[in-house]
Motif scaffolding. Structure first.
Motif, PDB file in Angstrom:
ATOM      1  N   TRP A 174      66.023  29.453  34.684  1.00  0.00           N
ATOM      2  CA  TRP A 174      66.572  28.470  33.739  1.00  0.00           C
ATOM      3  C   TRP A 174      65.745  27.181  33.765  1.00  0.00           C
ATOM      4  O   TRP A 174      65.402  26.626  32.715  1.00  0.00           O
ATOM      5  CB  TRP A 174      68.017  28.177  34.102  1.00  0.00           C
ATOM      6  N   LEU A 175      65.399  26.717  34.967  1.00  0.00           N
ATOM      7  CA  LEU A 175      64.636  25.478  35.088  1.00  0.00           C
ATOM      8  C   LEU A 175      63.202  25.640  34.579  1.00  0.00           C
ATOM      9  O   LEU A 175      62.668  24.736  33.933  1.00  0.00           O
ATOM     10  CB  LEU A 175      64.623  25.021  36.543  1.00  0.00           C
ATOM     11  N   LEU A 176      62.564  26.776  34.886  1.00  0.00           N
ATOM     12  CA  LEU A 176      61.179  26.979  34.452  1.00  0.00           C
ATOM     13  C   LEU A 176      61.074  27.005  32.931  1.00  0.00           C
ATOM     14  O   LEU A 176      60.111  26.471  32.361  1.00  0.00           O
ATOM     15  CB  LEU A 176      60.628  28.276  35.044  1.00  0.00           C
ATOM     16  N   ILE A 177      62.041  27.611  32.272  1.00  0.00           N
ATOM     17  CA  ILE A 177      62.031  27.600  30.799  1.00  0.00           C
ATOM     18  C   ILE A 177      62.330  26.186  30.286  1.00  0.00           C
ATOM     19  O   ILE A 177      61.709  25.720  29.327  1.00  0.00           O
ATOM     20  CB  ILE A 177      63.059  28.608  30.249  1.00  0.00           C
ATOM     21  N   ARG A 178      63.253  25.521  30.928  1.00  0.00           N
ATOM     22  CA  ARG A 178      63.605  24.157  30.509  1.00  0.00           C
ATOM     23  C   ARG A 178      62.401  23.218  30.607  1.00  0.00           C
ATOM     24  O   ARG A 178      62.252  22.303  29.781  1.00  0.00           O
ATOM     25  CB  ARG A 178      64.746  23.642  31.382  1.00  0.00           C
ATOM     26  N   PHE A 179      61.535  23.441  31.589  1.00  0.00           N
ATOM     27  CA  PHE A 179      60.369  22.592  31.782  1.00  0.00           C
ATOM     28  C   PHE A 179      59.077  23.241  31.300  1.00  0.00           C
ATOM     29  O   PHE A 179      57.989  22.762  31.617  1.00  0.00           O
ATOM     30  CB  PHE A 179      60.231  22.234  33.259  1.00  0.00           C
ATOM     31  N   SER A 200      60.139  17.796  27.983  1.00  0.00           N
ATOM     32  CA  SER A 200      60.318  19.234  27.816  1.00  0.00           C
ATOM     33  C   SER A 200      61.799  19.592  27.796  1.00  0.00           C
ATOM     34  O   SER A 200      62.240  20.374  26.941  1.00  0.00           O
ATOM     35  CB  SER A 200      59.605  19.973  28.950  1.00  0.00           C
ATOM     36  N   ALA A 201      62.559  19.028  28.718  1.00  0.00           N
ATOM     37  CA  ALA A 201      63.992  19.320  28.763  1.00  0.00           C
ATOM     38  C   ALA A 201      64.676  18.921  27.460  1.00  0.00           C
ATOM     39  O   ALA A 201      65.555  19.634  26.961  1.00  0.00           O
ATOM     40  CB  ALA A 201      64.626  18.590  29.945  1.00  0.00           C
ATOM     41  N   LYS A 202      64.255  17.807  26.902  1.00  0.00           N
ATOM     42  CA  LYS A 202      64.844  17.350  25.641  1.00  0.00           C
ATOM     43  C   LYS A 202      64.501  18.290  24.494  1.00  0.00           C
ATOM     44  O   LYS A 202      65.360  18.610  23.654  1.00  0.00           O
ATOM     45  CB  LYS A 202      64.348  15.933  25.327  1.00  0.00           C
ATOM     46  N   LEU A 203      63.253  18.758  24.443  1.00  0.00           N
ATOM     47  CA  LEU A 203      62.831  19.640  23.360  1.00  0.00           C
ATOM     48  C   LEU A 203      63.475  21.023  23.471  1.00  0.00           C
ATOM     49  O   LEU A 203      63.778  21.656  22.453  1.00  0.00           O
ATOM     50  CB  LEU A 203      61.309  19.779  23.360  1.00  0.00           C
ATOM     51  N   VAL A 204      63.673  21.496  24.694  1.00  0.00           N
ATOM     52  CA  VAL A 204      64.241  22.836  24.897  1.00  0.00           C
ATOM     53  C   VAL A 204      65.759  22.825  24.765  1.00  0.00           C
ATOM     54  O   VAL A 204      66.362  23.860  24.466  1.00  0.00           O
ATOM     55  CB  VAL A 204      63.808  23.384  26.280  1.00  0.00           C
ATOM     56  N   ASP A 205      66.377  21.670  24.981  1.00  0.00           N
ATOM     57  CA  ASP A 205      67.833  21.574  24.947  1.00  0.00           C
ATOM     58  C   ASP A 205      68.394  22.142  23.641  1.00  0.00           C
ATOM     59  O   ASP A 205      67.995  21.740  22.547  1.00  0.00           O
ATOM     60  CB  ASP A 205      68.253  20.109  25.094  1.00  0.00           C
ATOM     61  N   GLY A 206      69.307  23.092  23.773  1.00  0.00           N
ATOM     62  CA  GLY A 206      69.903  23.731  22.603  1.00  0.00           C
ATOM     63  C   GLY A 206      69.115  24.903  22.071  1.00  0.00           C
ATOM     64  O   GLY A 206      69.601  25.630  21.197  1.00  0.00           O
ATOM     65  N   SER A 207      67.899  25.096  22.568  1.00  0.00           N
ATOM     66  CA  SER A 207      67.058  26.216  22.111  1.00  0.00           C
ATOM     67  C   SER A 207      66.545  27.035  23.290  1.00  0.00           C
ATOM     68  O   SER A 207      65.527  27.709  23.184  1.00  0.00           O
ATOM     69  CB  SER A 207      65.860  25.672  21.315  1.00  0.00           C
ATOM     70  N   TRP A 208      67.271  26.997  24.420  1.00  0.00           N
ATOM     71  CA  TRP A 208      66.791  27.657  25.632  1.00  0.00           C
ATOM     72  C   TRP A 208      66.540  29.138  25.405  1.00  0.00           C
ATOM     73  O   TRP A 208      65.493  29.662  25.786  1.00  0.00           O
ATOM     74  CB  TRP A 208      67.776  27.451  26.773  1.00  0.00           C
ATOM     75  N   ARG A 210      65.975  30.784  22.694  1.00  0.00           N
ATOM     76  CA  ARG A 210      64.859  31.045  21.787  1.00  0.00           C
ATOM     77  C   ARG A 210      63.521  30.888  22.507  1.00  0.00           C
ATOM     78  O   ARG A 210      62.634  31.743  22.402  1.00  0.00           O
ATOM     79  CB  ARG A 210      64.921  30.101  20.589  1.00  0.00           C
ATOM     80  N   VAL A 211      63.388  29.788  23.244  1.00  0.00           N
ATOM     81  CA  VAL A 211      62.151  29.573  23.999  1.00  0.00           C
ATOM     82  C   VAL A 211      61.970  30.665  25.047  1.00  0.00           C
ATOM     83  O   VAL A 211      60.863  31.187  25.243  1.00  0.00           O
ATOM     84  CB  VAL A 211      62.170  28.177  24.664  1.00  0.00           C
ATOM     85  N   PHE A 212      63.047  31.041  25.712  1.00  0.00           N
ATOM     86  CA  PHE A 212      62.994  32.104  26.710  1.00  0.00           C
ATOM     87  C   PHE A 212      62.556  33.427  26.073  1.00  0.00           C
ATOM     88  O   PHE A 212      61.673  34.115  26.598  1.00  0.00           O
ATOM     89  CB  PHE A 212      64.371  32.264  27.359  1.00  0.00           C
ATOM     90  N   GLY A 213      63.158  33.776  24.949  1.00  0.00           N
ATOM     91  CA  GLY A 213      62.839  35.043  24.300  1.00  0.00           C
ATOM     92  C   GLY A 213      61.387  35.114  23.852  1.00  0.00           C
ATOM     93  O   GLY A 213      60.711  36.136  24.055  1.00  0.00           O
ATOM     94  N   ILE A 214      60.898  34.044  23.239  1.00  0.00           N
ATOM     95  CA  ILE A 214      59.510  34.044  22.763  1.00  0.00           C
ATOM     96  C   ILE A 214      58.547  34.077  23.943  1.00  0.00           C
ATOM     97  O   ILE A 214      57.528  34.777  23.911  1.00  0.00           O
ATOM     98  CB  ILE A 214      59.254  32.813  21.874  1.00  0.00           C
ATOM     99  N   THR A 215      58.864  33.336  25.000  1.00  0.00           N
ATOM    100  CA  THR A 215      58.000  33.322  26.185  1.00  0.00           C
ATOM    101  C   THR A 215      57.923  34.697  26.832  1.00  0.00           C
ATOM    102  O   THR A 215      56.836  35.185  27.167  1.00  0.00           O
ATOM    103  CB  THR A 215      58.513  32.296  27.212  1.00  0.00           C
ATOM    104  N   VAL A 216      59.078  35.339  27.001  1.00  0.00           N
ATOM    105  CA  VAL A 216      59.108  36.669  27.613  1.00  0.00           C
ATOM    106  C   VAL A 216      58.390  37.682  26.732  1.00  0.00           C
ATOM    107  O   VAL A 216      57.615  38.516  27.224  1.00  0.00           O
ATOM    108  CB  VAL A 216      60.567  37.112  27.878  1.00  0.00           C
ATOM    109  N   LEU A 217      58.620  37.617  25.421  1.00  0.00           N
ATOM    110  CA  LEU A 217      57.954  38.546  24.508  1.00  0.00           C
ATOM    111  C   LEU A 217      56.445  38.369  24.566  1.00  0.00           C
ATOM    112  O   LEU A 217      55.689  39.357  24.626  1.00  0.00           O
ATOM    113  CB  LEU A 217      58.460  38.320  23.080  1.00  0.00           C
ATOM    114  N   ALA A 218      55.990  37.130  24.553  1.00  0.00           N
ATOM    115  CA  ALA A 218      54.546  36.869  24.609  1.00  0.00           C
ATOM    116  C   ALA A 218      53.945  37.395  25.915  1.00  0.00           C
ATOM    117  O   ALA A 218      52.889  38.035  25.909  1.00  0.00           O
ATOM    118  CB  ALA A 218      54.278  35.371  24.468  1.00  0.00           C
ATOM    119  N   GLN A 219      54.626  37.141  27.031  1.00  0.00           N
ATOM    120  CA  GLN A 219      54.116  37.622  28.319  1.00  0.00           C
ATOM    121  C   GLN A 219      54.120  39.142  28.385  1.00  0.00           C
ATOM    122  O   GLN A 219      53.211  39.748  28.981  1.00  0.00           O
ATOM    123  CB  GLN A 219      54.946  37.036  29.467  1.00  0.00           C
ATOM    124  N   LEU A 220      55.130  39.760  27.788  1.00  0.00           N
ATOM    125  CA  LEU A 220      55.180  41.225  27.760  1.00  0.00           C
ATOM    126  C   LEU A 220      54.017  41.795  26.965  1.00  0.00           C
ATOM    127  O   LEU A 220      53.342  42.745  27.405  1.00  0.00           O
ATOM    128  CB  LEU A 220      56.517  41.682  27.163  1.00  0.00           C
TER     129      LEU A 220
END
Length: 310
Positions: A174-179, A200-208, A210-220
């Protein structure tokens, strides 16, 4: 390079690849030397610091097993630490320069290696501190969460340590995605360390998610692409000089060199995609929250917008 509106997942991934395709000279001038240096370091570590897994007697006592496992972990850490430091330094260097390249590409402006270096180099020390602080803090937090179980020992302690590690894993993710957007915030907004984390926390707030999904998909996708690139080199390496894992013998130079060539190729091509996804996620979140698309249009000098940069 991107439409000046909130971006979809496909557009972020496509634009990351487009950066490599359109600015390949500058991108490869950054990634290839770094990939070569990184692979040379990994080859040296694997050749001279490789640790064979201990083979215990079937009648070994629990204390003997624990002592052997502890010795193996210490030796493995001594093997991994140099390569991890080299990898982190390489990642910081590549991320800094490619952040500049991608930000210029968004505006349709080419950038040379020297220009990217001139703009990125003053921020490298802070970016290095940021890149070291996040994994170290995550590791320390995980250790503290597992410590009560480790001190308790026996079966109950093992269960408690597992639960503590599991809870720490969830919090760390949770923290790594938030930052996760702190790096482009530091580079492009010239923020300090704490300010970048807060940004970063401000930009990710409310979109955690979405950011998590795109990050995981890209890494996959990057992982699959890397695997496809390295499979032929792995097959060639084994065909030329096969090895048996855990024999305690040093890995041959032939095997290591062939694998290193595959590593250079895959790293040189995947570094810019990974960096591009992070920067474009940052840009996308700013478009959604701060109407950055209007500032980008002005900066790019598009018709209908003031040419004055914000």
């Amino acid at each position: 390079m991107i439409p000046l509106r909130p971006l979809g997942v496909g557009e972020i991934l496509e634009a990351s690849v487009a950066t490599l395709r359109r600015h390949w000279r500058t991108v490869l001038a950054v990634t290839v030397p770094v990939a070569v240096v990184t692979q040379i370091a990994l080859v040296i570590v694997q050749r001279y610091l490789s640790v064979a897994q201990p083979v215990l007697h079937p009648d070994a006592t629990p204390s003997e097993q624990l002592e052997a496992a502890s010795a193996y972990l210490r030796a493995s850490f001594a093997e991994l630490a140099p390569s991890m430091l080299v990898s982190i330094a390489a990642s910081v260097f590549v991320s800094a320069l490619l952040t500049v390249v991608v930000s210029r590409a968004i505006l349709g402006r080419p950038v040379t290696f020297s220009e990217a270096w001139q703009e990125a180099s003053p921020r490298l020390p802070k970016l290095l501190l940021l890149s070291l602080a996040l994994p170290l803090a995550a590791g320390l937090f995980s250790f503290v969460a597992m410590l009560p179980g480790l001190l308790l020992g026996d079966g109950g302690g093992a269960a408690l340590a597992f639960l503590g590690g599991l809870a720490a894993f969830v919090v760390v993710i949770w923290l790594l995605i938030r930052f996760s957007l702190a790096s482009p915030a530091l580079m492009l907004e010239r923020q300090g360390l704490l300010q970048s984390l807060k940004r970063s926390a401000k930009l990710v707030d409310g979109s955690w998610w979405r950011v998590f999904g795109i990050t995981v998909l890209a890494q996959l996708l990057i992982g699959i692409f890397t695997m496809l690139l390295t499979i032929p080199f792995t097959a060639i390496a084994f065909a030329l000089d096969g090895i048996e894992a855990g024999t305690g013998t040093a890995v041959s130079w032939t095997y290591l060199v062939v694998m290193a060539v595959g590593g250079v190729l895959s790293s040189a091509l995947t570094y810019p995609i990974a960096a591009g996804v992070t920067v474009l996620l940052y840009v996308d979140q700013r478009i959604r929250r701060e109407a950055l698309d209007l500032e980008l249009a002005k900066a790019a000098g598009l018709p209908g917008y003031s040419s004055t940069e914000s």
